[in-house]
Design a protein around this motif. Structure first.
Motif, mmCIF file in Angstrom:
data_model
loop_
_atom_site.group_PDB
_atom_site.id
_atom_site.type_symbol
_atom_site.label_atom_id
_atom_site.label_comp_id
_atom_site.label_asym_id
_atom_site.label_seq_id
_atom_site.Cartn_x
_atom_site.Cartn_y
_atom_site.Cartn_z
ATOM 1 N N ASP A 137 1.026 -0.984 0.068
ATOM 2 C CA ASP A 137 -0.134 0.049 -0.062
ATOM 3 C C ASP A 137 0.924 1.274 -0.037
ATOM 4 O O ASP A 137 1.865 1.392 0.859
ATOM 5 N N MET A 140 0.894 3.303 2.832
ATOM 6 C CA MET A 140 1.663 2.674 4.178
ATOM 7 C C MET A 140 3.317 2.731 3.933
ATOM 8 O O MET A 140 4.059 3.004 4.785
ATOM 9 N N TYR A 200 9.315 -1.518 3.846
ATOM 10 C CA TYR A 200 7.898 -1.759 4.473
ATOM 11 C C TYR A 200 7.752 -2.919 5.519
ATOM 12 O O TYR A 200 6.772 -2.480 6.336
ATOM 13 N N ASN A 271 -1.604 -3.255 6.609
ATOM 14 C CA ASN A 271 -0.754 -3.319 5.408
ATOM 15 C C ASN A 271 -1.437 -3.918 4.006
ATOM 16 O O ASN A 271 -0.649 -3.704 3.182
#
Length: 419
Positions: A137, A140, A200, A271
């Motif tokens: 995402d 995010m 991430y 996420n």
């Protein structure tokens, strides 16, 4: 972001691969490599303009990837030199390798199997993450980049790489109409995509390390003095072993595995990451071939309150980063697997019209690297290895017109073969 210097830009261009698709611009890497004078200076101006404005046209396929490579090299070096990422992912940064996580898992299993004085339980859950890059995402990802205090202009540049994208799907009846891509990052930007996935995932891995109350303690002895045979004991807590999207949770109690599973489930939901629990692999030193229910702690982010997994039997093998392991630390499965690979290759090449040199080349360049990777955690005697590879060596003798009793030393020393 500091500007790109002439020499750095020239080096990046020269190291880009040849014979690659040029994309909509029809400009290939080979064209860029032949730029000189004013044309080269203009390409450098364009590259620096992208950094100044934090954006780059999607149509500039070749220039785009050159600029992205520079950004990736700079960012990964800074993160590695300053040890910014604390999660412990063994990929994405300079020096990253599968070697360390494979050796760590092997050491953990051997410690539990052979150190009878160690009363630690061992619980391992190997997770399956589906389509890692596609699930990222961008909102995010932006927060993950801000968490590391990456400059806003660089964050803007990275996010803009993956926005305003349109895709088509190739079907039997032709291409579908174009559609707007609103999530995920392109694997075509492979140079930076690996790094971004590690960034991430770092908040999750950092949390697993920080909140691990009962990690598995990997013990190691370092020799201090040869004459007195003195050792120094080192203890290394392990809560997970992760390489890219291959994540394996490790704990010394069922309750701690439940905590790890709860934390990961929350992160995946938050996420938009898809984890296929049906493909999870469970190993337990306490229970084999048993169906075990794990209770997840209550959370509005977790749609389920429990997870049911069946522990592998002691005789079953499992794969981690392409290497096969037995919970009993047995080498039989790996031995049989390597023997099959060798016999299969010998059977495939036997009817082919090949010279002995061709077979020797395939033996050296194709077969041996495969065997070397699979045998990272196993040590066989030389006689065992010779028996395993005998089908290929016999084939080389046959193709060379040598007698079947020709000694191995002759094959190893004859220059045409160089095996």
């Amino acid at each position: 972001m500091s500007p790109i210097l002439d020499e750095k830009w020239k080096n990046i261009i020269q190291f880009m691969p040849n014979n690659k698709a040029s994309g909509p611009s029809k400009i290939s890497y080979e064209m860029l490599k032949h730029l000189t004078g004013e044309a080269f200076n203009l390409s450098l101006v364009l590259a620096n303009a992208c950094l100044i404005h934090g954006d780059i046209p999607a149509e500039w396929q070749t220039v785009r990837k050159c600029v992205v490579k520079i950004v990736t090299t700079r960012l990964s070096k800074i993160l590695a030199d300053n040890q910014v990422l604390q999660g412990g992912n063994f990929a994405g940064l300079p020096g990253g390798s599968t070697d360390i996580p494979i050796k760590m898992l092997d050491a953990i299993i051997h410690q539990r199997c052979f150190h009878k004085t160690d009363d630690q339980e061992l619980w391992i859950v190997s997770q399956d993450i589906s389509k890692a890059f596609d699930s990222i995402d961008l909102n995010m990802l932006k927060l993950a980049l801000m968490r590391l205090h990456i400059p806003p202009l660089l964050i803007k540049f990275i996010i803009n790489l993956f926005t305003r994208r349109n895709n088509k799907i190739i079907t039997h009846y032709g291409d579908t109409p174009g559609y707007r891509v609103r999530i995920g990052i392109d694997q075509g930007e492979i140079m930076i995509s690996l790094l971004l996935w590690v960034i991430y995932l770092d908040p999750l891995l950092t949390t697993l390390n920080r909140e691990a109350c009962d990690p598995f303690i990997l013990k190691s002895s370092a020799l201090l003095d040869y004459s007195l045979i003195e050792y120094e004991q080192h203890n290394f807590p392990v809560s997970h072993i992760t390489f890219m999207d291959d994540s394996t949770l490790i704990a010394s109690s069922k309750r701690e595995i439940e905590d790890r599973l709860s934390i990961t489930a929350e992160f995946y939901t938050l996420n938009n990451t898809q984890a296929n629990s049906a493909k999870y692999i469970l190993l337990s030193s306490e229970q084999f071939s048993q169906t075990i229910v794990f209770d997840l702690f209550p959370s509005s982010l977790i749609p389920i309150c429990s997870l049911t997994l069946k522990a592998l039997a002691l005789s079953k093998s499992f794969r981690f980063l392409g290497v096969w392991f037995y919970f009993s630390a047995s080498s039989r499965f790996v031995h049989d697997q390597c023997t099959f690979i060798i016999k299969d290759m010998a059977a495939l090449l036997s009817p082919k019209k090949l010279l002995a040199q061709h077979v020797a080349y395939l033996y050296n360049v194709v077969l041996l690297p495969r065997l070397e990777f699979r045998l990272q955690t196993i040590l066989f005697a030389e006689s065992t290895i010779n028996r395993m590879v005998s089908p290929m060596l016999s084939l080389i003798r046959q193709k060379a017109g040598l007698a079947s009793v020709t000694p191995l030393s002759a094959l190893f020393t004859l220059l045409p073969f160089s095996i």
